[in-house]
Write a protein that holds these residues in place. Structure first.
Motif, PDB file in Angstrom:
ATOM      1  N   ARG A 283       0.828  -1.212   0.000  1.00  0.00           N
ATOM      2  CA  ARG A 283       0.000   0.000   0.000  1.00  0.00           C
ATOM      3  C   ARG A 283       0.852   1.247   0.000  1.00  0.00           C
ATOM      4  N   PRO A 284       0.388   2.339  -0.630  1.00  0.00           N
ATOM      5  CA  PRO A 284       1.171   3.587  -0.648  1.00  0.00           C
ATOM      6  C   PRO A 284       1.501   4.072   0.764  1.00  0.00           C
ATOM      7  N   ALA A 285       0.606   3.820   1.718  1.00  0.00           N
ATOM      8  CA  ALA A 285       0.884   4.110   3.128  1.00  0.00           C
ATOM      9  C   ALA A 285       0.329   2.941   3.926  1.00  0.00           C
ATOM     10  N   GLU A 286       1.180   2.294   4.712  1.00  0.00           N
ATOM     11  CA  GLU A 286       0.775   1.072   5.426  1.00  0.00           C
ATOM     12  C   GLU A 286       0.425   1.404   6.878  1.00  0.00           C
ATOM     13  N   VAL A 287      -0.420   0.581   7.452  1.00  0.00           N
ATOM     14  CA  VAL A 287      -0.695   0.613   8.895  1.00  0.00           C
ATOM     15  C   VAL A 287       0.092  -0.552   9.483  1.00  0.00           C
ATOM     16  N   GLU A 288       1.093  -0.246  10.304  1.00  0.00           N
ATOM     17  CA  GLU A 288       2.044  -1.281  10.724  1.00  0.00           C
ATOM     18  C   GLU A 288       1.527  -2.180  11.842  1.00  0.00           C
ATOM     19  N   HIS A 289       0.893  -1.569  12.851  1.00  0.00           N
ATOM     20  CA  HIS A 289       0.598  -2.384  14.038  1.00  0.00           C
ATOM     21  C   HIS A 289      -0.704  -1.948  14.721  1.00  0.00           C
ATOM     22  N   LEU A 290      -1.682  -2.819  14.692  1.00  0.00           N
ATOM     23  CA  LEU A 290      -2.950  -2.557  15.381  1.00  0.00           C
ATOM     24  C   LEU A 290      -3.158  -3.626  16.454  1.00  0.00           C
ATOM     25  N   ARG A 291      -3.406  -3.168  17.672  1.00  0.00           N
ATOM     26  CA  ARG A 291      -3.768  -4.079  18.784  1.00  0.00           C
ATOM     27  C   ARG A 291      -4.710  -3.307  19.696  1.00  0.00           C
ATOM     28  N   GLY A 292      -5.919  -3.817  19.841  1.00  0.00           N
ATOM     29  CA  GLY A 292      -6.957  -3.045  20.516  1.00  0.00           C
ATOM     30  C   GLY A 292      -7.043  -3.296  22.008  1.00  0.00           C
ATOM     31  N   ASP A 293      -7.507  -2.280  22.734  1.00  0.00           N
ATOM     32  CA  ASP A 293      -7.803  -2.402  24.160  1.00  0.00           C
ATOM     33  C   ASP A 293      -9.326  -2.272  24.308  1.00  0.00           C
ATOM     34  N   ALA A 294     -10.002  -3.393  24.495  1.00  0.00           N
ATOM     35  CA  ALA A 294     -11.473  -3.402  24.528  1.00  0.00           C
ATOM     36  C   ALA A 294     -12.018  -3.411  25.959  1.00  0.00           C
ATOM     37  N   THR A 295     -11.283  -2.798  26.896  1.00  0.00           N
ATOM     38  CA  THR A 295     -11.719  -2.782  28.306  1.00  0.00           C
ATOM     39  C   THR A 295     -13.112  -2.192  28.451  1.00  0.00           C
ATOM     40  N   LYS A 296     -13.370  -1.065  27.754  1.00  0.00           N
ATOM     41  CA  LYS A 296     -14.678  -0.401  27.885  1.00  0.00           C
ATOM     42  C   LYS A 296     -15.812  -1.340  27.442  1.00  0.00           C
ATOM     43  N   ALA A 297     -15.603  -2.042  26.328  1.00  0.00           N
ATOM     44  CA  ALA A 297     -16.643  -2.956  25.835  1.00  0.00           C
ATOM     45  C   ALA A 297     -16.862  -4.104  26.816  1.00  0.00           C
ATOM     46  N   ARG A 298     -15.777  -4.589  27.424  1.00  0.00           N
ATOM     47  CA  ARG A 298     -15.922  -5.676  28.410  1.00  0.00           C
ATOM     48  C   ARG A 298     -16.739  -5.198  29.603  1.00  0.00           C
ATOM     49  N   GLU A 299     -16.402  -3.965  30.081  1.00  0.00           N
ATOM     50  CA  GLU A 299     -17.045  -3.485  31.311  1.00  0.00           C
ATOM     51  C   GLU A 299     -18.473  -3.011  31.066  1.00  0.00           C
ATOM     52  N   GLU A 300     -18.710  -2.283  29.964  1.00  0.00           N
ATOM     53  CA  GLU A 300     -20.036  -1.678  29.761  1.00  0.00           C
ATOM     54  C   GLU A 300     -20.982  -2.543  28.934  1.00  0.00           C
ATOM     55  N   LEU A 301     -20.429  -3.321  27.995  1.00  0.00           N
ATOM     56  CA  LEU A 301     -21.300  -4.159  27.153  1.00  0.00           C
ATOM     57  C   LEU A 301     -21.302  -5.615  27.621  1.00  0.00           C
ATOM     58  N   GLY A 302     -20.342  -5.968  28.488  1.00  0.00           N
ATOM     59  CA  GLY A 302     -20.204  -7.372  28.898  1.00  0.00           C
ATOM     60  C   GLY A 302     -19.777  -8.245  27.735  1.00  0.00           C
ATOM     61  N   TRP A 303     -19.063  -7.639  26.760  1.00  0.00           N
ATOM     62  CA  TRP A 303     -18.686  -8.385  25.538  1.00  0.00           C
ATOM     63  C   TRP A 303     -17.321  -9.067  25.694  1.00  0.00           C
ATOM     64  N   ARG A 304     -17.225 -10.276  25.195  1.00  0.00           N
ATOM     65  CA  ARG A 304     -15.941 -10.991  25.162  1.00  0.00           C
ATOM     66  C   ARG A 304     -15.831 -11.776  23.869  1.00  0.00           C
ATOM     67  N   HIS A 305     -14.585 -11.975  23.385  1.00  0.00           N
ATOM     68  CA  HIS A 305     -14.444 -12.801  22.186  1.00  0.00           C
ATOM     69  C   HIS A 305     -14.353 -14.269  22.599  1.00  0.00           C
ATOM     70  N   SER A 306     -14.727 -15.165  21.665  1.00  0.00           N
ATOM     71  CA  SER A 306     -14.727 -16.593  22.033  1.00  0.00           C
ATOM     72  C   SER A 306     -13.590 -17.366  21.355  1.00  0.00           C
ATOM     73  N   LEU A 307     -13.164 -16.932  20.159  1.00  0.00           N
ATOM     74  CA  LEU A 307     -12.146 -17.688  19.416  1.00  0.00           C
ATOM     75  C   LEU A 307     -10.797 -16.980  19.471  1.00  0.00           C
ATOM     76  N   SER A 308      -9.733 -17.733  19.723  1.00  0.00           N
ATOM     77  CA  SER A 308      -8.380 -17.161  19.684  1.00  0.00           C
ATOM     78  C   SER A 308      -7.941 -17.062  18.218  1.00  0.00           C
ATOM     79  N   PHE A 309      -6.842 -16.352  17.984  1.00  0.00           N
ATOM     80  CA  PHE A 309      -6.300 -16.203  16.627  1.00  0.00           C
ATOM     81  C   PHE A 309      -6.043 -17.578  15.997  1.00  0.00           C
ATOM     82  N   GLU A 310      -5.368 -18.447  16.751  1.00  0.00           N
ATOM     83  CA  GLU A 310      -5.029 -19.776  16.185  1.00  0.00           C
ATOM     84  C   GLU A 310      -6.268 -20.588  15.872  1.00  0.00           C
ATOM     85  N   GLU A 311      -7.242 -20.557  16.798  1.00  0.00           N
ATOM     86  CA  GLU A 311      -8.492 -21.313  16.563  1.00  0.00           C
ATOM     87  C   GLU A 311      -9.201 -20.793  15.312  1.00  0.00           C
ATOM     88  N   LEU A 312      -9.205 -19.466  15.174  1.00  0.00           N
ATOM     89  CA  LEU A 312      -9.875 -18.841  14.025  1.00  0.00           C
ATOM     90  C   LEU A 312      -9.233 -19.271  12.706  1.00  0.00           C
TER      91      LEU A 312
END
Ligand code: NAP
Ligand code: F7E
Length: 344
Positions: A287-316
């Protein structure tokens, strides 16, 4: 019965979200584009009940985010309680080739939808809750981990357009008191992922290499890192955002990042091969401009939405390879039976 309107219903997320909403008892209306070929493969299993009976709670309407009049008509007809705006020219690399179109669909398209909803609410006096499909690409070059407090630094026409849509959402919240929730979703994948995104491109290739239908896999930057989760988990977060007392912005992510090379390790390991024998890198996929590194902090979603992921990267990735191995075996069987699988 609650009524939802889903734009982008024929896409990866649209199909999982529709399954979720139908299971919760919604009537789902979907906006689809007219195309010269069938484009409903991802939702075909939901369109009929039994053999030929059309599904009672799923209705499709032709429409396009670039056509405000059509969307207004659909809104007035459907009278939705909730709108999920998933429609987009969603490919980052392609957005460099078609920047104006990308901005029109994603940025101005969402503005058209907001205006249609504002006018509909003014005449009907009914509230519509709106979900906007924002993205981790909006963070661009901001250092990880990225959260709702991280300033945006978009690196593509796609990402800039999503930032515009995000702020339209905030503006309509503040100016008109509308319920607009902005999801900021990190990469999410599945066996239904489009085949030009890197995870599916790799898992499709692994399947085809395993059965002797492909010899090489051409990729771009192998060092980029992404926070990859399962799309089926992520659509649950969209729905939860619209069930809150107040609208807000939420990062949805797994909190783990891996590089494209890590993805290759996991995917080729399933078939016991070393990816270095098959992978070539070519500038075309950079890409003409790349995005090198994305890693999210979903603390707010865990605390306010009660959301969690079920599958790990490897499982996916293993789940995607398993699916694409079956697909490749079917292709191989067809080819062996004398069908030309390249032309359909
Ligand atoms: P996708 O598989 O590419 O689906 C995009 C959908 O938008 C398709 O239904 C497509 O229709 C439709 N569409 C494209 N242009 C349109 C237009 N002009 N008018 C109406 N519909 C149009 O994308 P996805 O992965 O499901 O993602 C859903 C949304 O979340 C997108 O807005 C994407 O940008 C955003 N997002 C995705 C991720 C991710 O990792 N998947 C992460 C963050 C945000 P056709 O089927 O006819 O092409
Ligand atoms: O690229 C690198 C590429 O296209 C991931 C969209 O759903 O997620 C998606 O955008 C990484 C990039 O996803 C190839 O350079 C290397 O660093 O799978 P991708 P994306 O650009 O992260 C976000 C969250 C969205 O919102 C978007 O809608 O992989 N990469 N080689 C490659 N990428 C592709 N596509 N093809 C390659 O050959």
């Amino acid at each position: 019965m609650k009524v939802a309107l889903v734009t982008g219903i024929t896409g990866q997320d649209g199909s999982y979200l529709t399954e979720l909403l139908l299971a919760k008892g919604y009537h789902v209306h979907g906006l689809i584009r007219r195309a010269s070929n069938f484009n409903t493969q991802r939702i075909d299993h939901l369109l009929f009940e039994g053999a030929h009976e059309p599904a009672r709670n799923l209705t499709l309407h032709y429409g396009d985010l670039t056509d405000g009049t059509g969307m207004r008509r659909v809104l007035d007809l459907v009278k939705p309680d909730e709108i999920y705006n998933l429609a987009a020219q969603s490919h980052v690399r392609v957005s460099f080739d078609h920047p104006e179109y990308t901005a029109d669909v994603i940025g101005t398209g969402f503005l058209r939808l907001l205006e249609a909803a504002r006018d509909h609410m003014a005449t009907s006096k009914a509230e519509i809750r709106i979900y906007q499909a924002g993205t981790s690409e909006m963070f661009g070059s901001a250092a990880p981990p990225q959260s709702e407090r991280t300033p945006f630094h978009p690196r593509s026409p796609y990402a800039v357009s999503k930032v515009a849509a995000h702020w339209y959402g905030v503006n309509y919240r503040e100016a008109y008191g509308m319920f607009v929730a902005n999801g900021i979703l990190f990469n999410h994948e599945s066996p239904r992922r489009g085949e030009t995104f890197v995870t599916r491109k790799v898992t499709r290739a692994v399947g085809r290499i395993a059965v002797g239908l492909q010899e090489r896999l051409a990729l771009g930057n192998l060092d980029a890192k992404r926070d990859w989760g399962f799309a089926g988990d992520f659509v649950e977060a969209m729905w939860r955002m619209l069930q809150q007392d107040r609208p807000g912005d939420f990062v949805i992510a797994t909190g783990e990042s891996n590089s494209v090379a890590d993805l290759l390790d996991v995917a080729f390991d399933v078939i016991g091969e070393n990816w270095r024998r098959y992978v070539v890198t070519i500038p075309r996929y950079e890409r003409p401009a790349e995005v090198e590194h994305l890693r999210g902090d979903a603390t707010k979603a865990r605390e306010e939405l009660g959301w969690r992921h079920s599958l790990s990267f490897e499982e996916l990735i293993r789940k995607m390879v398993d699916h694409d191995l079956k697909l490749a075996r079917r292709e191989r069987a067809l080819q062996d039976a004398g069908f030309d699988i390249s032309r359909g």
